[in-house]
Write an enzyme that holds these catalytic residues in place. Structure first.
Site, PDB file in Angstrom:
ATOM      1  N   HIS A   1       0.803  -1.215   0.000  1.00 50.81           N
ATOM      2  CA  HIS A   1       0.000   0.000   0.000  1.00 50.81           C
ATOM      3  C   HIS A   1       0.841   1.272   0.000  1.00 50.81           C
ATOM      4  CE1 HIS A   1      -3.377  -2.628   0.620  1.00 50.81           C
ATOM      5  NE2 HIS A   1      -4.213  -1.617   0.662  1.00 50.81           N
TER       6      HIS A   1
ATOM      7  N   SER B   1      -0.164  -0.842  -6.166  1.00 50.01           N
ATOM      8  CA  SER B   1      -0.029  -2.036  -6.999  1.00 50.01           C
ATOM      9  C   SER B   1       0.719  -1.726  -8.287  1.00 50.01           C
ATOM     10  CB  SER B   1      -1.411  -2.595  -7.345  1.00 50.01           C
ATOM     11  OG  SER B   1      -2.101  -2.983  -6.185  1.00 50.01           O
TER      12      SER B   1
ATOM     13  N   LYS C   1     -14.067  -8.444  -9.380  1.00 49.26           N
ATOM     14  CA  LYS C   1     -13.180  -9.251 -10.224  1.00 49.26           C
ATOM     15  C   LYS C   1     -12.521 -10.361  -9.414  1.00 49.26           C
ATOM     16  CE  LYS C   1      -9.912  -8.519 -13.989  1.00 49.26           C
ATOM     17  NZ  LYS C   1      -9.164  -7.498 -14.754  1.00 49.26           N
ATOM     18  N   ASP C   2     -12.068 -10.035  -8.193  1.00 51.99           N
ATOM     19  CA  ASP C   2     -11.479 -11.053  -7.330  1.00 51.99           C
ATOM     20  C   ASP C   2     -12.512 -12.093  -6.921  1.00 51.99           C
ATOM     21  OD1 ASP C   2      -8.948  -9.966  -7.401  1.00 51.99           O
ATOM     22  OD2 ASP C   2      -9.222  -8.760  -5.595  1.00 51.99           O
TER      23      ASP C   2
ATOM     24  N   GLU D   1       6.438 -34.182  -1.425  1.00 52.33           N
ATOM     25  CA  GLU D   1       5.245 -33.706  -2.116  1.00 52.33           C
ATOM     26  C   GLU D   1       5.638 -32.982  -3.401  1.00 52.33           C
ATOM     27  OE1 GLU D   1       1.361 -33.687  -0.130  1.00 52.33           O
ATOM     28  OE2 GLU D   1       2.571 -35.140  -1.242  1.00 52.33           O
TER      29      GLU D   1
END
Length: 424
Positions: free
Chosen positions: A219, A223, A247-248, A291
């Protein structure tokens, strides 16, 4: 990120006014994920994966806490307690599968998030701290996942713990004492299981703390975006809510469809069948493998088969495996190109796609037996991996001629920006 055109929080309800005055939590949320946080208007779905990673972390914490209520961290009953969860606890099978497959989903999301950062130059100034904290999160994830894999105390859990903790014995002078101290003995047993369980329960909350720092650091500069061009004016941004929350939300819905399909129809597809056999220190599995999300680094570890001068092959493998992640810390200074986005770097783009192929090859070799031709392929792929970051990236950033950049984000989205001042 502070812009003069950002909306300010002005509560209208008396209760919210009182809350904002005494504890400005509503204002904090509004400025962090609400209309008070302007975001570049051109973010694509590659920027959804940060939110998806946060969702996966929350999923792992919630399911992990519930599973811990029924799990017994004792080598005599650990395997049976997992079977008890699967068979006797209400919805225990779903919680166990949700947690196990949630780890895989978490790594899928984070790997996409990392490679998006590679392509769009998210590690470049002024966002170096965001990147460095992200690498710390990834290292903590690796440690947490390894310890969690040991807890079912099946065959692969036990022998995975034996192999991975045995790597510390490769450290000169202090290796063997450190190995014994970590395990609480000379081999994985009750002391080791208790320690791994305690740390596996604790580390997700440490990860959550670092995630908060990660978001806080985000922040400050704001972004990044697909063009790599910084925000210049109000028309370059839109409020985070409702544009990117919607959108998310859509991206989360698509993710949940795939995750639930894996959870309900193929819950054991990513597991190893040997882990449904109780741990037996007297019987070594034919093929010890971690894994899938560890496979690329496991391939680098196994790529070193010959001692070099006075350095044992095992020590070189351990150093190379950890260096494969630690080299990411230096990316902001290895890549000196002034252009961030790979969209405008044609030469970089070719090597970026080669890196993706190289990582997939390493992953395939890491899950294959330690025999030819997989060892030789691992060696070639490991050489290219380190060459990409330490040699190719600095050279390309120095000699490459990038394509022309748009003047502003608005111009990249809408074409010519009539409101933008003329470029100098």
């Amino acid at each position: 990120m502070s812009f003069p055109w950002a909306n300010e929080y002005k509560p209208s309800h008396p209760l919210m006014q009182w809350m904002d005055e005494k504890l400005p939590l509503p204002r904090f949320v509004y400025n962090a994920v609400g209309a008070g946080y302007p975001v570049p208007r051109n973010l694509n779905y590659a920027w959804n994966f940060g939110v998806l990673a946060g969702f996966c972390l929350a999923l792992q914490i919630v399911t992990g806490v519930i599973l811990a209520m029924h799990y017994a961290a004792n080598t005599g009953v650990a395997f049976d307690s997992v079977e008890h969860i699967m068979r006797d606890v209400n919805w225990g099978w779903m919680l166990r599968y949700a947690h196990a497959n949630g780890a895989s989903a978490f790594f899928v999301v984070v790997y996409v998030h990392i490679f998006r950062g590679f392509f769009y130059g998210s590690y470049k100034a002024p966002r170096e701290m965001i990147w460095l904290l992200g690498v710390v999160i990834f290292l903590l994830m690796m440690a947490t996942a390894f310890m969690g894999y040991v807890l079912p105390w099946g065959q692969m859990s036990f022998w995975g713990a034996q192999v991975i903790t045995g790597l510390f014995s490769a450290i000169p002078l202090v290796g063997d004492p450190l190995h014994t101290w970590l395990l609480g003995g000379f081999a994985p047993d009750n002391a080791a299981l208790n320690r791994f369980f305690s740390l596996h329960f604790l580390l997700p909350f440490v990860i959550a703390g670092v995630v908060i720092l990660h978001i806080w650091a985000l922040h400050i500069p704001g972004s990044s975006n697909p063009t790599g061009v910084e925000v210049k004016q109000e028309s370059d941004t839109v409020p985070f809510h409702p544009y990117y929350t919607a959108k998310d939300g859509f991206g989360l819905g698509v993710f949940l469809i795939g995750y639930c399909a894996l959870l309900f129809f193929f819950p054991n597809a990513l597991g190893h069948p040997d882990n449904y056999i109780p741990a037996n220190p007297m019987q070594t599995p034919a093929h010890i493998v971690p894994e899938w999300y560890f496979w690329p680094f496991y391939a680098i570890l196994r790529a070193f088969t010959q001692d070099f001068l006075f350095i044992p092959a095992k020590l070189m493998g351990v150093l190379a495996m950890f260096s494969a992640i630690l080299v990411w810390f230096f990316l902001p200074w290895l890549d000196r190109s002034p252009v961030r986005s790979g969209h405008f770097r044609p030469t970089f783009r070719k090597f970026y796609y080669a890196l993706i192929v190289d990582a997939l090859v390493l992953g395939y070799c890491g899950g294959s037996p330690a025999e030819e031709p997989f060892v030789m392929i691992s060696q070639i792929a490991a050489i290219y991996y380190f060459a990409h970051f330490l040699i190719i990236l600095p050279i390309v950033s120095a000699i490459e001629r990038p394509d022309p950049l748009p003047f502003s984000i608005t111009e990249a989205v809408l074409g010519s920006d009539e409101t933008a001042p003329a470029a100098a």
